[in-house]
Structure formats: structure tokens, C-alpha cells
Design a protein around this motif. Structure first.
Motif, PDB file in Angstrom:
ATOM      1  N   GLY A 338      -6.662 -48.417   2.203  1.00  0.00           N
ATOM      2  CA  GLY A 338      -6.895 -46.990   2.053  1.00  0.00           C
ATOM      3  C   GLY A 338      -7.346 -46.674   0.643  1.00  0.00           C
ATOM      4  N   THR A 339      -8.341 -45.775   0.512  1.00  0.00           N
ATOM      5  CA  THR A 339      -8.854 -45.392  -0.802  1.00  0.00           C
ATOM      6  C   THR A 339      -8.514 -43.949  -1.153  1.00  0.00           C
ATOM      7  OG1 THR A 339     -10.992 -44.769   0.175  1.00  0.00           O
ATOM      8  CG2 THR A 339     -10.760 -47.036  -0.617  1.00  0.00           C
ATOM      9  N   PHE A 340      -8.061 -43.184  -0.168  1.00  0.00           N
ATOM     10  CA  PHE A 340      -7.721 -41.777  -0.369  1.00  0.00           C
ATOM     11  C   PHE A 340      -6.771 -41.380   0.759  1.00  0.00           C
ATOM     12  CE2 PHE A 340      -8.589 -37.154   0.123  1.00  0.00           C
ATOM     13  CZ  PHE A 340      -8.403 -36.732  -1.185  1.00  0.00           C
ATOM     14  N   THR A 341      -5.892 -40.404   0.519  1.00  0.00           N
ATOM     15  CA  THR A 341      -4.911 -40.003   1.533  1.00  0.00           C
ATOM     16  C   THR A 341      -4.929 -38.496   1.733  1.00  0.00           C
ATOM     17  OG1 THR A 341      -3.444 -41.884   1.105  1.00  0.00           O
ATOM     18  CG2 THR A 341      -2.448 -39.946   2.112  1.00  0.00           C
ATOM     19  N   ILE A 342      -4.714 -38.084   2.985  1.00  0.00           N
ATOM     20  CA  ILE A 342      -4.542 -36.671   3.330  1.00  0.00           C
ATOM     21  C   ILE A 342      -3.156 -36.493   3.931  1.00  0.00           C
ATOM     22  CG2 ILE A 342      -5.340 -34.752   4.745  1.00  0.00           C
ATOM     23  CD1 ILE A 342      -8.126 -35.933   4.690  1.00  0.00           C
ATOM     24  N   SER A 343      -2.375 -35.568   3.383  1.00  0.00           N
ATOM     25  CA  SER A 343      -1.038 -35.263   3.889  1.00  0.00           C
ATOM     26  C   SER A 343      -1.012 -33.807   4.325  1.00  0.00           C
ATOM     27  CB  SER A 343       0.014 -35.521   2.806  1.00  0.00           C
ATOM     28  OG  SER A 343       1.304 -35.163   3.263  1.00  0.00           O
ATOM     29  N   ASN A 344      -0.842 -33.588   5.618  1.00  0.00           N
ATOM     30  CA  ASN A 344      -0.879 -32.230   6.174  1.00  0.00           C
ATOM     31  C   ASN A 344       0.540 -31.736   6.442  1.00  0.00           C
ATOM     32  OD1 ASN A 344      -1.485 -29.824   7.355  1.00  0.00           O
ATOM     33  ND2 ASN A 344      -2.638 -30.665   9.071  1.00  0.00           N
ATOM     34  N   GLY A 345       1.185 -31.218   5.400  1.00  0.00           N
ATOM     35  CA  GLY A 345       2.529 -30.673   5.576  1.00  0.00           C
ATOM     36  C   GLY A 345       2.535 -29.334   6.281  1.00  0.00           C
ATOM     37  N   GLY A 346       1.356 -28.751   6.461  1.00  0.00           N
ATOM     38  CA  GLY A 346       1.279 -27.462   7.125  1.00  0.00           C
ATOM     39  C   GLY A 346       1.769 -27.488   8.554  1.00  0.00           C
ATOM     40  N   VAL A 347       1.677 -28.641   9.226  1.00  0.00           N
ATOM     41  CA  VAL A 347       2.141 -28.725  10.614  1.00  0.00           C
ATOM     42  C   VAL A 347       3.648 -28.529  10.704  1.00  0.00           C
ATOM     43  CG1 VAL A 347       0.235 -30.205  11.323  1.00  0.00           C
ATOM     44  CG2 VAL A 347       2.350 -31.251  10.472  1.00  0.00           C
ATOM     45  N   PHE A 348       4.356 -28.716   9.586  1.00  0.00           N
ATOM     46  CA  PHE A 348       5.795 -28.501   9.557  1.00  0.00           C
ATOM     47  C   PHE A 348       6.162 -27.160   8.920  1.00  0.00           C
ATOM     48  CE2 PHE A 348       5.075 -33.132   9.064  1.00  0.00           C
ATOM     49  CZ  PHE A 348       5.546 -33.532  10.312  1.00  0.00           C
ATOM     50  N   GLY A 349       5.142 -26.398   8.476  1.00  0.00           N
ATOM     51  CA  GLY A 349       5.399 -25.093   7.899  1.00  0.00           C
ATOM     52  C   GLY A 349       5.350 -25.037   6.392  1.00  0.00           C
ATOM     53  N   SER A 350       4.977 -26.133   5.732  1.00  0.00           N
ATOM     54  CA  SER A 350       4.938 -26.139   4.263  1.00  0.00           C
ATOM     55  C   SER A 350       3.869 -25.173   3.763  1.00  0.00           C
ATOM     56  CB  SER A 350       4.633 -27.554   3.756  1.00  0.00           C
ATOM     57  OG  SER A 350       4.424 -27.556   2.361  1.00  0.00           O
ATOM     58  N   LEU A 351       4.210 -24.385   2.753  1.00  0.00           N
ATOM     59  CA  LEU A 351       3.277 -23.418   2.193  1.00  0.00           C
ATOM     60  C   LEU A 351       2.663 -23.900   0.888  1.00  0.00           C
ATOM     61  CD1 LEU A 351       2.073 -20.569   2.558  1.00  0.00           C
ATOM     62  CD2 LEU A 351       3.981 -19.689   1.196  1.00  0.00           C
ATOM     63  N   PHE A 352       3.417 -24.732   0.138  1.00  0.00           N
ATOM     64  CA  PHE A 352       2.947 -25.141  -1.186  1.00  0.00           C
ATOM     65  C   PHE A 352       3.679 -26.415  -1.570  1.00  0.00           C
ATOM     66  CE2 PHE A 352       1.419 -24.059  -5.515  1.00  0.00           C
ATOM     67  CZ  PHE A 352       0.229 -23.415  -5.174  1.00  0.00           C
ATOM     68  N   SER A 353       2.965 -27.398  -2.117  1.00  0.00           N
ATOM     69  CA  SER A 353       3.618 -28.629  -2.559  1.00  0.00           C
ATOM     70  C   SER A 353       2.690 -29.371  -3.508  1.00  0.00           C
ATOM     71  CB  SER A 353       3.957 -29.534  -1.367  1.00  0.00           C
ATOM     72  OG  SER A 353       2.783 -30.084  -0.798  1.00  0.00           O
ATOM     73  N   THR A 354       3.244 -30.357  -4.212  1.00  0.00           N
ATOM     74  CA  THR A 354       2.458 -31.231  -5.086  1.00  0.00           C
ATOM     75  C   THR A 354       2.614 -32.664  -4.572  1.00  0.00           C
ATOM     76  OG1 THR A 354       4.347 -31.411  -6.598  1.00  0.00           O
ATOM     77  CG2 THR A 354       2.690 -29.766  -7.104  1.00  0.00           C
ATOM     78  N   PRO A 355       1.683 -33.129  -3.757  1.00  0.00           N
ATOM     79  CA  PRO A 355       1.814 -34.472  -3.173  1.00  0.00           C
ATOM     80  C   PRO A 355       1.785 -35.566  -4.234  1.00  0.00           C
ATOM     81  CG  PRO A 355      -0.383 -33.597  -2.787  1.00  0.00           C
ATOM     82  CD  PRO A 355       0.420 -32.479  -3.378  1.00  0.00           C
ATOM     83  N   ILE A 356       2.435 -36.686  -3.920  1.00  0.00           N
ATOM     84  CA  ILE A 356       2.505 -37.827  -4.831  1.00  0.00           C
ATOM     85  C   ILE A 356       1.499 -38.885  -4.390  1.00  0.00           C
ATOM     86  CG2 ILE A 356       3.988 -39.628  -5.794  1.00  0.00           C
ATOM     87  CD1 ILE A 356       6.363 -37.836  -5.286  1.00  0.00           C
ATOM     88  N   ILE A 357       0.767 -39.423  -5.355  1.00  0.00           N
ATOM     89  CA  ILE A 357      -0.284 -40.412  -5.071  1.00  0.00           C
ATOM     90  C   ILE A 357       0.318 -41.664  -4.435  1.00  0.00           C
ATOM     91  CG2 ILE A 357      -2.037 -41.889  -6.136  1.00  0.00           C
ATOM     92  CD1 ILE A 357      -2.234 -39.770  -8.364  1.00  0.00           C
ATOM     93  N   ASN A 358      -0.419 -42.223  -3.495  1.00  0.00           N
ATOM     94  CA  ASN A 358      -0.024 -43.463  -2.839  1.00  0.00           C
ATOM     95  C   ASN A 358      -0.741 -44.625  -3.528  1.00  0.00           C
ATOM     96  OD1 ASN A 358       0.925 -45.345  -0.974  1.00  0.00           O
ATOM     97  ND2 ASN A 358      -0.680 -44.895   0.511  1.00  0.00           N
ATOM     98  N   PRO A 359      -0.085 -45.333  -4.467  1.00  0.00           N
ATOM     99  CA  PRO A 359      -0.774 -46.388  -5.222  1.00  0.00           C
ATOM    100  C   PRO A 359      -1.236 -47.515  -4.303  1.00  0.00           C
ATOM    101  CG  PRO A 359       1.605 -46.500  -5.574  1.00  0.00           C
ATOM    102  CD  PRO A 359       1.343 -45.246  -4.793  1.00  0.00           C
TER     103      PRO A 359
END
Length: 424
Positions: A338-359
Motif C-alpha cells: 500500500g502507498t496511501f490509505t483512506i480511513s472512512n470513520g464517517g460510517v461510524f458517525g465520526s465528525l472530526f479526527s486526525t488519522p495516524i499514518i500507516n508506515p
């Protein structure tokens, strides 16, 4: 007697150990070829170990929870045993019961009495299972399992069963002044205040290790923007029925998000790069990891060559990932790279977050819940379906300019989906 061995499958180079989750069979059981014997958990996936041939399971070398390595012996099977053969399992040492807690108010059984209780437990009710806390109480009260009716799972005897069988004598009535009584009552610990200690699964421990390493090794910074998803929602509503009829899969939002990410990564390749020591590795391919929730925790299967996939292909792969993640059927190869990641927390109701990079990746996109919010358009306040996008990036190799412009490119693509179709 023809004995064959059951061993741990070979693990990948990045996985050194695995844990045994649960044996599905016990010593003496008949097993059929390809029948699952045990599940093995690595820090990425759960693997099933099947019986190589039919026969009788004659030995188990490693118990539940044991750590094992590739090629290690797990069990042996007698393939020549008849269907009705009864194989006596090796007698295992009985688990040591903890010493009973001494209570001044309870009569203590003597050593001969304790031995009698143990003997009675083996002869009178060999199949009855006693919970450790219940065993302590029975030892203190001089009871044996035959005297108690178990109400737990599989007839297990619990502490409550012992209490019901041998209720404690009522305490003598004592006159206590109200203030003193109140202080005594408030000092009594609640019987419901219990704690349960559970070891982390290998997946959870590995996720924790990688996230801590990511924050300690990378200079993580997050930039935000808000995206009007009205155009995407309108396009989806217009074509979702014909799309599903033609391709046999529903048109979701993730295919739009993946396409928008590809659109931005192609313009700003540094977002798709990774760090290796003091070098920057640029990739001429785009493999996008899509975070998926599972009963074991978060897993990130990878869409290979996402830039070459159609909307239908993206939706099919994501649906397949979600289904197999729920049943633990993802392959190890699908969770690596993987070269880039998408995390969709919106499906659980998240409104705002700061995702952590997946090294060793250098950026990750966080998507949140879409909410109707007032925004200003052409000098007027209007209501639009807005979504906060968050792009976390490694500031060691990605400057703020590239990060902000990449996120703006994603925003532009989603607010004008024709860009994704016309590649402009």
C-alpha cells in the motif's frame, strides 16, 4: 498405525510468530480430511489449519494461546484408526487449584476432608466443570460437585450455585446508631465492581506497536478542508439503479473517494511516496489501502493499481474485502504493501479526527460523517451536505504546500465529479 503430523503453515517473512486461538477438536476425536482443526492468528490475519487426512487425533502438542512458528508441530493424526476406534488421550496433569482463602467465619476442612472432596469430584461427577471461585467456596464449606447443581454454560458450577446450595447463616442483629450505620454501608464495596484482564490479540498488539512507531518516527501534521458532497450525492442518486443493474453491485461513496485520491496523487506524487532511511521512494503505481472494521479489529486490505480500476471494480473489491474481513478470510498478501490509505470513520458517525499514518506510507486521508451545514455560496447562506476531510502527512518529506494542494485537488474532484470522468 500410520501417524501423520499437523504443522504450522509457513508464515511470511514479515511474520515471525503466531498464536493458537482455539482447538476445534480434542484428543480422541475423529477428524475428516480438510476439516478445520484450529485457528491461528498472526498480527495480520487468522488462518485455519485443516486436517491433512482423515483419522483420529491422537495428540495435541500445543494448547490454546501458545505462540508458535512456521513449521512447528501442532498435533498428530492416526490415519489407520477405524471409525469406531477409541483412542485414549494422554492423561494430562490436573490444573492446580489455588489455595482456599481462609475466612474466620467459615469452618476449614481438614486435609483428609479436602482429599475426600477431590476424590468425590472425580468419581461422582467426572464431567462437571467447576469455576475456580466456586471450587474455593466448596472447599471451605466441605461440599463436593455432586452436592451442587450447576447453572453455568455446559452445567458449570458457579459461585452463585454454591451460595444457593449452602446459604450463609444470617448475621446476628446488632443495634447500630444511624450515623455509624450510614458510614458502614457507604464503605461496603459493590459486588458488581469486577475487573477482567484479557491479553491483547496479536492484531491489536501489532496495531498498537505500529501506531506508536508511526508517531515516534514520523513528523505527522494534519491539514483539513471541508467538501460539499452534494454533486456526488446527486450523481449517485441519478445513476445508482442503472449502475447496480449493469454491474451487479451498488454504487457507494468509497469509489468516488478512491478516484478523488488517485486524481490528487497523480498530480502530487510525493503524497504517494514513502521513506526508507534517508531515501525517498517514489512509486509509479498507486496501491490504496482501505481501512475496514472487523471483529478482530481494524484491518487495511489494499486496492492494487487503484488508478487502473473502474468504479465498478473498486466497489466490488471493497465489498469483498468487507465480507471476508468479517469472517477472517482475508489473505496475508491482501494486507501488505500500500502507498496511501483512506480511513472512512464517517460510517461510524465520526465528525472530526486526525488519522495516524500507516508506515512506511507518508500520508493518510480521513473521511468523516456528511452533515447538512450552512455555508456561503455567491454571498448567500445555503444548506449543503458537508464533510470534513483530514489529510495527515509526514512533514519530513511532504511540505505543507503539497499536502494542502493535494487535499484541495480531492475537494475539487468531488465537488465537480466530471473531473474524475474526463481526467482534467
Amino acid at each position: 498405525m500410520a501417524i501423520i503430523e499437523v504443522v504450522v503453515p509457513e508464515l511470511s517473512e514479515s511474520v515471525s510468530e503466531a498464536s493458537l486461538i482455539e482447538w476445534k477438536k480434542k484428543v480422541g476425536d475423529r477428524v475428516s480430511a480438510d476439516e478445520v482443526l484450529i485457528e491461528i492468528e498472526t498480527d495480520k490475519i487468522v488462518m485455519e489449519v485443516p486436517a491433512p487426512e482423515s483419522g483420529v487425533l491422537v495428540s495435541i502438542q500445543q494448547g490454546n494461546g501458545a505462540s508458535v512458528t512456521g513449521g512447528q508441530l501442532l498435533a498428530t493424526i492416526d490415519t489407520s484408526a477405524a471409525a469406531s476406534a477409541e483412542v485414549s488421550a494422554p492423561k494430562q496433569a490436573a490444573p492446580q487449584q489455588p489455595a482456599p482463602i481462609q475466612h474466620a467465619s467459615a469452618p476449614q476442612p481438614t486435609a483428609p476432608a479436602a482429599a475426600a472432596v477431590a476424590a468425590a469430584a472425580e468419581t461422582a461427577a467426572p464431567s462437571v466443570k467447576v469455576m475456580p471461585s466456586a471450587a474455593k467456596m466448596m472447599a471451605n464449606l466441605g461440599l463436593n460437585p455432586a452436592d451442587v447443581v450447576g447453572s453455568g454454560k455446559g452445567g458449570r458450577i458457579t459461585k452463585e450455585d454454591v451460595r444457593n446450595t449452602h446459604p450463609q447463616p444470617a448475621a446476628k442483629s446488632v443495634q447500630v446508631q444511624a450515623p455509624v450505620l450510614q458510614s458502614i454501608v457507604s464503605a461496603q464495596p459493590s459486588s458488581l465492581r469486577e475487573e477482567k484482564r484479557v491479553p491483547m490479540s496479536r492484531l491489536r498488539a501489532r496495531v498498537a506497536e505500529r501506531l506508536i512507531k508511526s508517531q515516534s518516527d514520523a513528523a505527522i501534521l494534519t491539514t483539513f478542508n471541508e467538501v460539499n458532497l452534494g454533486p456526488v450525492m446527486a450523481l449517485r442518486a441519478k445513476y445508482k439503479e442503472s449502475f447496480e443493474k449493469k454491474y451487479g453491485i451498488k454504487l457507494g461513496f468509497m469509489s468516488f473517494f478512491v478516484k478523488a485520491a488517485v486524481y490528487a496523487l497523480q498530480q502530487y506524487p510525493i503524497i504517494n511516496a514513502s521513506v526508507e532511511g534517508s531515501d525517498i521512494i517514489y512509486h509509479n503505481y498507486i496501491d490504496i489501502g482501505v481501512a475496514v472494521g472487523s471483529p478482530r479489529g481494524l484491518v487495511v486490505p489494499v486496492l492494487r493499481d487503484a488508478d487502473q480500476l473502474s468504479f465498478a471494480q473498486i466497489e466490488r473489491q471493497i465489498a469483498d474485502f468487507a465480507k471476508r474481513a468479517a469472517s477472517g478470510k482475508l489473505e496475508l498478501s491482501e494486507l501488505t504493501g500500500g502507498t496511501f490509505t483512506i480511513s472512512n470513520g464517517g460510517v461510524f458517525g465520526s465528525l472530526f479526527s486526525t488519522p495516524i499514518i500507516n508506515p512506511p506510507q507518508s500520508a493518510i486521508l480521513g473521511i468523516h460523517a456528511t452533515k447538512q451545514r450552512p455555508v456561503v455560496e455567491n454571498g448567500e447562506i445555503v444548506i449543503r451536505p458537508m464533510n470534513y476531510f483530514a489529510l495527515s502527512y509526514d512533514h519530513r518529506i511532504i511540505d505543507g504546500r503539497e499536502a494542502v494542494l493535494a487535499l484541495v485537488a480531492m475537494k475539487d474532484a468531488l465537488e465537480d465529479p466530471a473531473r474524475l470522468l474526463l481526467d482534467i
